[in-house]
Design an enzyme around this catalytic site. Structure first.
Site, PDB file in Angstrom:
ATOM      1  N   GLY A   8      21.508 -14.898   0.944  1.00 13.89           N
ATOM      2  CA  GLY A   8      20.377 -14.396   1.737  1.00 13.89           C
ATOM      3  C   GLY A   8      19.058 -14.831   1.128  1.00 13.89           C
ATOM      4  O   GLY A   8      18.043 -14.134   1.224  1.00 13.89           O
ATOM      5  N   GLY A  11      15.235 -15.033   2.799  1.00 18.91           N
ATOM      6  CA  GLY A  11      14.523 -13.860   3.303  1.00 18.91           C
ATOM      7  C   GLY A  11      13.294 -13.491   2.497  1.00 18.91           C
ATOM      8  O   GLY A  11      12.878 -14.207   1.575  1.00 18.91           O
ATOM      9  N   GLN A  12      12.730 -12.322   2.831  1.00 23.79           N
ATOM     10  CA  GLN A  12      11.479 -11.880   2.207  1.00 23.79           C
ATOM     11  C   GLN A  12      11.644 -11.746   0.684  1.00 23.79           C
ATOM     12  O   GLN A  12      10.789 -12.196  -0.083  1.00 23.79           O
ATOM     13  CB  GLN A  12      11.045 -10.521   2.801  1.00 23.79           C
ATOM     14  CG  GLN A  12       9.661 -10.081   2.341  1.00 23.79           C
ATOM     15  CD  GLN A  12       9.327  -8.623   2.690  1.00 23.79           C
ATOM     16  OE1 GLN A  12      10.176  -7.869   3.165  1.00 23.79           O
ATOM     17  NE2 GLN A  12       8.083  -8.246   2.447  1.00 23.79           N
ATOM     18  N   ARG A  37      21.226 -20.818  10.080  1.00 27.01           N
ATOM     19  CA  ARG A  37      20.193 -20.248  10.965  1.00 27.01           C
ATOM     20  C   ARG A  37      18.880 -20.002  10.226  1.00 27.01           C
ATOM     21  O   ARG A  37      17.837 -19.827  10.846  1.00 27.01           O
ATOM     22  CB  ARG A  37      20.669 -18.898  11.550  1.00 27.01           C
ATOM     23  CG  ARG A  37      21.885 -19.005  12.443  1.00 27.01           C
ATOM     24  CD  ARG A  37      22.292 -17.621  12.977  1.00 27.01           C
ATOM     25  NE  ARG A  37      22.605 -16.681  11.912  1.00 27.01           N
ATOM     26  CZ  ARG A  37      23.782 -16.644  11.267  1.00 27.01           C
ATOM     27  NH1 ARG A  37      24.726 -17.499  11.580  1.00 27.01           N
ATOM     28  NH2 ARG A  37      23.999 -15.763  10.317  1.00 27.01           N
ATOM     29  N   TYR A 143      21.661   1.188   9.686  1.00 27.59           N
ATOM     30  CA  TYR A 143      21.214   0.549   8.445  1.00 27.59           C
ATOM     31  C   TYR A 143      21.483   1.477   7.251  1.00 27.59           C
ATOM     32  O   TYR A 143      22.085   1.070   6.241  1.00 27.59           O
ATOM     33  CB  TYR A 143      19.719   0.249   8.563  1.00 27.59           C
ATOM     34  CG  TYR A 143      19.062  -0.352   7.345  1.00 27.59           C
ATOM     35  CD1 TYR A 143      19.320  -1.655   6.952  1.00 27.59           C
ATOM     36  CD2 TYR A 143      18.127   0.380   6.603  1.00 27.59           C
ATOM     37  CE1 TYR A 143      18.685  -2.213   5.840  1.00 27.59           C
ATOM     38  CE2 TYR A 143      17.484  -0.162   5.512  1.00 27.59           C
ATOM     39  CZ  TYR A 143      17.771  -1.467   5.132  1.00 27.59           C
ATOM     40  OH  TYR A 143      17.130  -2.009   4.044  1.00 27.59           O
ATOM     41  N   LYS A 147      24.013   1.215   3.993  1.00 28.47           N
ATOM     42  CA  LYS A 147      23.508   1.283   2.610  1.00 28.47           C
ATOM     43  C   LYS A 147      24.236   2.364   1.800  1.00 28.47           C
ATOM     44  O   LYS A 147      24.562   2.146   0.630  1.00 28.47           O
ATOM     45  CB  LYS A 147      21.993   1.528   2.594  1.00 28.47           C
ATOM     46  CG  LYS A 147      21.175   0.355   3.133  1.00 28.47           C
ATOM     47  CD  LYS A 147      21.380  -0.892   2.307  1.00 28.47           C
ATOM     48  CE  LYS A 147      20.519  -2.057   2.731  1.00 28.47           C
ATOM     49  NZ  LYS A 147      20.937  -3.321   2.085  1.00 28.47           N
TER      50      LYS A 147
HETATM   51  P1  NAD Z   1      15.380 -10.434   5.096  1.00 30.09           P
HETATM   52  O1  NAD Z   1      15.772 -10.011   6.463  1.00 30.09           O
HETATM   53  O2  NAD Z   1      14.043 -11.018   4.898  1.00 30.09           O
HETATM   54  O3  NAD Z   1      16.447 -11.420   4.495  1.00 30.09           O
HETATM   55  C1  NAD Z   1      17.832 -11.208   4.647  1.00 30.09           C
HETATM   56  C2  NAD Z   1      18.503 -12.549   4.626  1.00 30.09           C
HETATM   57  O4  NAD Z   1      19.900 -12.330   4.871  1.00 30.09           O
HETATM   58  C3  NAD Z   1      18.000 -13.483   5.729  1.00 30.09           C
HETATM   59  O5  NAD Z   1      17.568 -14.694   5.157  1.00 30.09           O
HETATM   60  C4  NAD Z   1      19.223 -13.703   6.600  1.00 30.09           C
HETATM   61  O6  NAD Z   1      19.320 -15.017   7.077  1.00 30.09           O
HETATM   62  C5  NAD Z   1      20.352 -13.445   5.597  1.00 30.09           C
HETATM   63  N1  NAD Z   1      21.613 -13.174   6.279  1.00 30.09           N
HETATM   64  C6  NAD Z   1      21.848 -12.496   7.431  1.00 30.09           C
HETATM   65  N2  NAD Z   1      23.142 -12.584   7.756  1.00 30.09           N
HETATM   66  C7  NAD Z   1      23.734 -13.337   6.794  1.00 30.09           C
HETATM   67  C8  NAD Z   1      25.058 -13.776   6.581  1.00 30.09           C
HETATM   68  N3  NAD Z   1      26.041 -13.499   7.449  1.00 30.09           N
HETATM   69  N4  NAD Z   1      25.327 -14.522   5.486  1.00 30.09           N
HETATM   70  C9  NAD Z   1      24.349 -14.846   4.604  1.00 30.09           C
HETATM   71  N5  NAD Z   1      23.062 -14.466   4.775  1.00 30.09           N
HETATM   72  C10 NAD Z   1      22.762 -13.711   5.857  1.00 30.09           C
HETATM   73  O7  NAD Z   1      15.593  -9.150   4.147  1.00 30.09           O
HETATM   74  P2  NAD Z   1      14.949  -8.847   2.741  1.00 30.09           P
HETATM   75  O8  NAD Z   1      13.747  -8.052   2.980  1.00 30.09           O
HETATM   76  O9  NAD Z   1      14.869 -10.067   1.925  1.00 30.09           O
HETATM   77  O10 NAD Z   1      16.049  -7.848   2.170  1.00 30.09           O
HETATM   78  C11 NAD Z   1      17.047  -8.223   1.259  1.00 30.09           C
HETATM   79  C12 NAD Z   1      17.838  -6.981   0.896  1.00 30.09           C
HETATM   80  O11 NAD Z   1      16.952  -5.971   0.391  1.00 30.09           O
HETATM   81  C13 NAD Z   1      18.564  -6.324   2.072  1.00 30.09           C
HETATM   82  O12 NAD Z   1      19.749  -5.752   1.620  1.00 30.09           O
HETATM   83  C14 NAD Z   1      17.605  -5.233   2.494  1.00 30.09           C
HETATM   84  O13 NAD Z   1      18.269  -4.189   3.158  1.00 30.09           O
HETATM   85  C15 NAD Z   1      17.082  -4.788   1.162  1.00 30.09           C
HETATM   86  N6  NAD Z   1      15.814  -4.089   1.260  1.00 30.09           N
HETATM   87  C16 NAD Z   1      14.688  -4.733   1.665  1.00 30.09           C
HETATM   88  C17 NAD Z   1      13.496  -4.021   1.781  1.00 30.09           C
HETATM   89  C18 NAD Z   1      12.227  -4.675   2.234  1.00 30.09           C
HETATM   90  O14 NAD Z   1      11.230  -3.968   2.473  1.00 30.09           O
HETATM   91  N7  NAD Z   1      12.169  -5.990   2.366  1.00 30.09           N
HETATM   92  C19 NAD Z   1      13.477  -2.660   1.461  1.00 30.09           C
HETATM   93  C20 NAD Z   1      14.653  -2.030   1.100  1.00 30.09           C
HETATM   94  C21 NAD Z   1      15.821  -2.767   0.957  1.00 30.09           C
HETATM   95  N1  SER Z   2      11.811  -2.182   4.482  1.00 33.59           N
HETATM   96  C1  SER Z   2      13.125  -1.725   4.850  1.00 33.59           C
HETATM   97  C2  SER Z   2      13.175  -1.399   6.293  1.00 33.59           C
HETATM   98  O1  SER Z   2      12.175  -0.919   6.763  1.00 33.59           O
HETATM   99  C3  SER Z   2      13.518  -0.518   4.040  1.00 33.59           C
HETATM  100  O2  SER Z   2      14.838  -0.608   3.716  1.00 33.59           O
HETATM  101  O3  SER Z   2      14.178  -1.588   6.911  1.00 33.59           O
END
Ligand code: NAD
Ligand code: SER
Length: 320
Positions: A8, A11-12, A37, A143, A147
């Site tokens: 992943g 992503g962000q 993708r 979601y 988790k």
């Molecule tokens: P994001 O949506 O920006 O990135 C997630 C990535 O997962 C994407 O690049 C997507 O392409 C990839 N993905 C989706 N399906 C996939 C698959 N089948 N195989 C491989 N990759 C796949 O999310 P993020 O913000 O980078 O979050 C990363 C993790 O941190 C997640 O578990 C999210 O729940 C957790 N998280 C994020 C936040 C936040 O504010 N960004 C807060 C709490 C928890």
């Molecule tokens: N930033 C995330 C969301 O809003 C928290 O897990 O889904």
């Protein structure tokens, strides 16, 4: 030296985690795993190995782990809270079946695993203020259900098989490199794009809705430091509350107006995002993370607003 696979990575969090790990000499090879993708930015394509890794394909995960002698997997694949509500089965598949694939590979090939959890594990029955580390986890979103399940599965693999699983419950994360992926806390990033473009921001979250937040550099520090922490000190594993600040849209807008007096915001409350936000804590207690592995965020609200405005202004309103 640790060799790492980040699943992943586009992503962000992933884009910034891969860049940070590649610049850190405590780590060896850092493989950026992404799907077809979600292409990676050029900077990551050019700075180290990149592989297509779908978390639903366990054989592929194992192949990449063996090829690069990976000993640590950062599993960032997920559908975030708002997106997950429109695709609940896909969210379960990626969040839970994808995690099981990762844990099985880790068990067979001897890897440590970091899988972020979230403030989304909590629900309306959880104490909203100074939310304890160990408390009621009855989320109302798919979601959150993925988790909570992920936390339990990760602890299960640690206790039953000795897999070194660790994680944090991230709050909303604020950053300027890669846009957020469909969460409830995304407003706290989007607002800055409007402020820099000189547009009125239509806020989907109501005034008075407080949520925990952190700036991305602190979130990356958490991911790195927890995985390097002395395991003897860890009383908890999956998963630690971490937070750096708590604010509502009014407080954030006021902070932006101190730098941009003309900034304007109106409310266009989105019922889905609002119902999720209202079910999450106002402010968590993260003392266990501080005591057990030294969590200490550096960026508060004022510093975060300075960083966001100056970074996005540097990119230029036309590029946003
Ligand atoms: P994001 O949506 O920006 O990135 C997630 C990535 O997962 C994407 O690049 C997507 O392409 C990839 N993905 C989706 N399906 C996939 C698959 N089948 N195989 C491989 N990759 C796949 O999310 P993020 O913000 O980078 O979050 C990363 C993790 O941190 C997640 O578990 C999210 O729940 C957790 N998280 C994020 C936040 C936040 O504010 N960004 C807060 C709490 C928890
Ligand atoms: N930033 C995330 C969301 O809003 C928290 O897990 O889904």
């Amino acid at each position: 030296m640790k060799n790492v696979l980040v699943i992943g990575a586009a992503g962000q969090i992933g884009t910034e985690l891969v860049a940070t790990l590649r610049a850190d000499d405590r780590f060896g090879t850092i493989v950026a795993g992404h799907t077809t993708r979600t292409p990676l930015p050029d900077s990551l394509l050019q700075s180290g190995p990149c592989e297509c890794v779908d978390i639903l394909d366990a054989r592929r995960i194992a192949e990449v782990v063996k090829t690069y002698n990976v000993d640590t997997i950062y599993n960032l694949a997920a559908l975030l809270s708002a997106t997950a509500e429109s695709k609940p089965l896909a969210a379960w598949n990626v969040g839970v079946n994808g995690l099981i694939n990762t844990l099985e590979v880790a068990r067979e090939l001897g890897c440590a695993v970091f899988t972020p959890s979230s403030i989304g594990v909590f629900g309306p029955e959880t104490p909203a203020v100074m939310t304890p580390q160990d408390t009621v986890c009855r989320p109302k979103t798919v979601y959150g259900i993925t988790k909570v399940t992920g936390e339990l599965l990760s602890d299960y693999y640690f206790h039953k098989y000795g897999v070194d699983t660790r994680s944090v419950r991230y709050p909303g994360l604020i950053s300027h490199e890669t846009p957020p992926g469909g969460g409830t806390t995304d407003y706290a990033v989007e607002i800055f794009y409007s402020a820099v473009k000189g547009e009125t921001y239509a806020c989907p979250i109501a005034a008075g809705t407080f949520m925990d937040m952190a700036f991305m550099s602190d979130a990356i520090d958490a991911a790195v430091n927890l995985m390097l922490a002395d395991p003897q000190r860890l009383k908890h594993r999956n998963s630690f509350n971490v937070t750096a600040m708590s604010f509502d849209p009014e407080m954030l807008a006021a902070e932006i107006r101190k730098r941009k007096p003309d900034f304007s915001m109106r409310y266009a409350v989105d019922p889905l995002r609002q119902s999720i936000a209202s079910s999450w804590p106002d402010a968590m207690d993260d003392s266990c993370a501080r005591e057990e592995w030294g969590w200490q965020p550096k960026i508060g609200l004022s510093e975060m607003v300075d960083i966001m405005l100056s970074a996005l202004e540097k990119k230029g309103a036309g590029a946003l």
